[in-house]
Design a protein around this motif. Sequence first.
Motif, short mmCIF file in Angstrom:
data_model
loop_
_atom_site.label_atom_id
_atom_site.label_comp_id
_atom_site.label_asym_id
_atom_site.label_seq_id
_atom_site.Cartn_x
_atom_site.Cartn_y
_atom_site.Cartn_z
N PHE A 29 0.81 -1.21 0.00
CA PHE A 29 0.00 0.00 0.00
C PHE A 29 0.85 1.27 0.00
CE2 PHE A 29 -2.54 3.19 2.37
CZ PHE A 29 -3.59 3.31 1.50
N SER A 30 1.96 1.24 0.70
CA SER A 30 2.79 2.43 0.84
C SER A 30 3.41 2.90 -0.46
CB SER A 30 3.89 2.20 1.88
OG SER A 30 4.76 1.16 1.46
N LEU A 31 3.41 2.08 -1.50
CA LEU A 31 4.01 2.44 -2.77
C LEU A 31 3.09 3.27 -3.66
CD1 LEU A 31 5.82 -0.86 -3.83
CD2 LEU A 31 6.81 1.16 -2.76
N PHE A 32 1.84 3.40 -3.30
CA PHE A 32 0.86 3.98 -4.20
C PHE A 32 0.12 5.15 -3.57
CE2 PHE A 32 1.13 -0.59 -5.03
CZ PHE A 32 1.63 -0.55 -6.31
N THR A 35 -6.90 7.57 -4.16
CA THR A 35 -7.86 8.56 -4.61
C THR A 35 -9.26 8.17 -4.17
OG1 THR A 35 -6.49 8.89 -6.58
CG2 THR A 35 -8.68 9.87 -6.62
N TRP A 36 -10.05 9.15 -3.82
CA TRP A 36 -11.48 8.98 -3.59
C TRP A 36 -12.25 9.59 -4.76
CZ3 TRP A 36 -13.76 6.05 0.06
CH2 TRP A 36 -13.03 5.72 1.21
N TYR A 37 -13.25 8.86 -5.22
CA TYR A 37 -14.20 9.33 -6.21
C TYR A 37 -15.61 9.19 -5.65
CZ TYR A 37 -10.54 9.10 -9.83
OH TYR A 37 -9.40 9.28 -10.58
N ALA A 49 -10.81 13.46 -3.99
CA ALA A 49 -9.60 13.78 -3.25
C ALA A 49 -8.49 12.79 -3.58
CB ALA A 49 -9.86 13.77 -1.74
N LEU A 50 -7.26 13.25 -3.48
CA LEU A 50 -6.08 12.46 -3.81
C LEU A 50 -5.01 12.68 -2.75
CD1 LEU A 50 -4.13 10.95 -5.85
CD2 LEU A 50 -3.68 13.21 -6.81
N ILE A 51 -4.33 11.61 -2.38
CA ILE A 51 -3.18 11.71 -1.50
C ILE A 51 -2.02 10.94 -2.12
CG2 ILE A 51 -3.83 9.74 -0.05
CD1 ILE A 51 -2.77 11.42 2.36
N SER A 52 -0.84 11.54 -2.09
CA SER A 52 0.35 10.90 -2.64
C SER A 52 0.81 9.76 -1.75
CB SER A 52 1.47 11.93 -2.78
OG SER A 52 1.10 12.98 -3.65
N ARG A 53 1.69 8.92 -2.30
CA ARG A 53 2.16 7.77 -1.52
C ARG A 53 2.95 8.19 -0.29
NH1 ARG A 53 5.33 7.49 -6.34
NH2 ARG A 53 7.57 7.77 -5.96
N SER A 54 3.53 9.38 -0.32
CA SER A 54 4.25 9.88 0.83
C SER A 54 3.32 10.44 1.91
CB SER A 54 5.21 10.98 0.40
OG SER A 54 4.49 12.13 -0.05
#
Length: 112
Positions: A29-32, A35-37, A49-54
Amino acid sequence: QVQLVESGGGLVQPGGSLRLSCSASGLVFSLFGATWYRQAPGKERLFVALISRSGGSPKYADSVKNRFFISRDDDKKTVYLQMNGLKPEDTAVYYCFVNGYWGQGIQVTVSS
């Protein structure tokens, strides 16, 4: 096998809050990013909404900016969507999306 499972939806009154969770299995999971749709009845599925892997650089649709907040917990392999100040137009099925995979969707209904 990749599986994404949303939870935390339901019926709330306008102005209320909900926190959606999307729990992942079958991938690192931590590599990706995640996104919510959402998809309202009779309408297309839209970005929320979107969150980066970091965990940094979150992005939001204008319609939810300053009301919704995305976060993640890589130890729990979960991405969250905190939804505040809910409006009737937020009513939709909400989906999480990670590495080309969709969750099953979860209903959020905002109504008095």
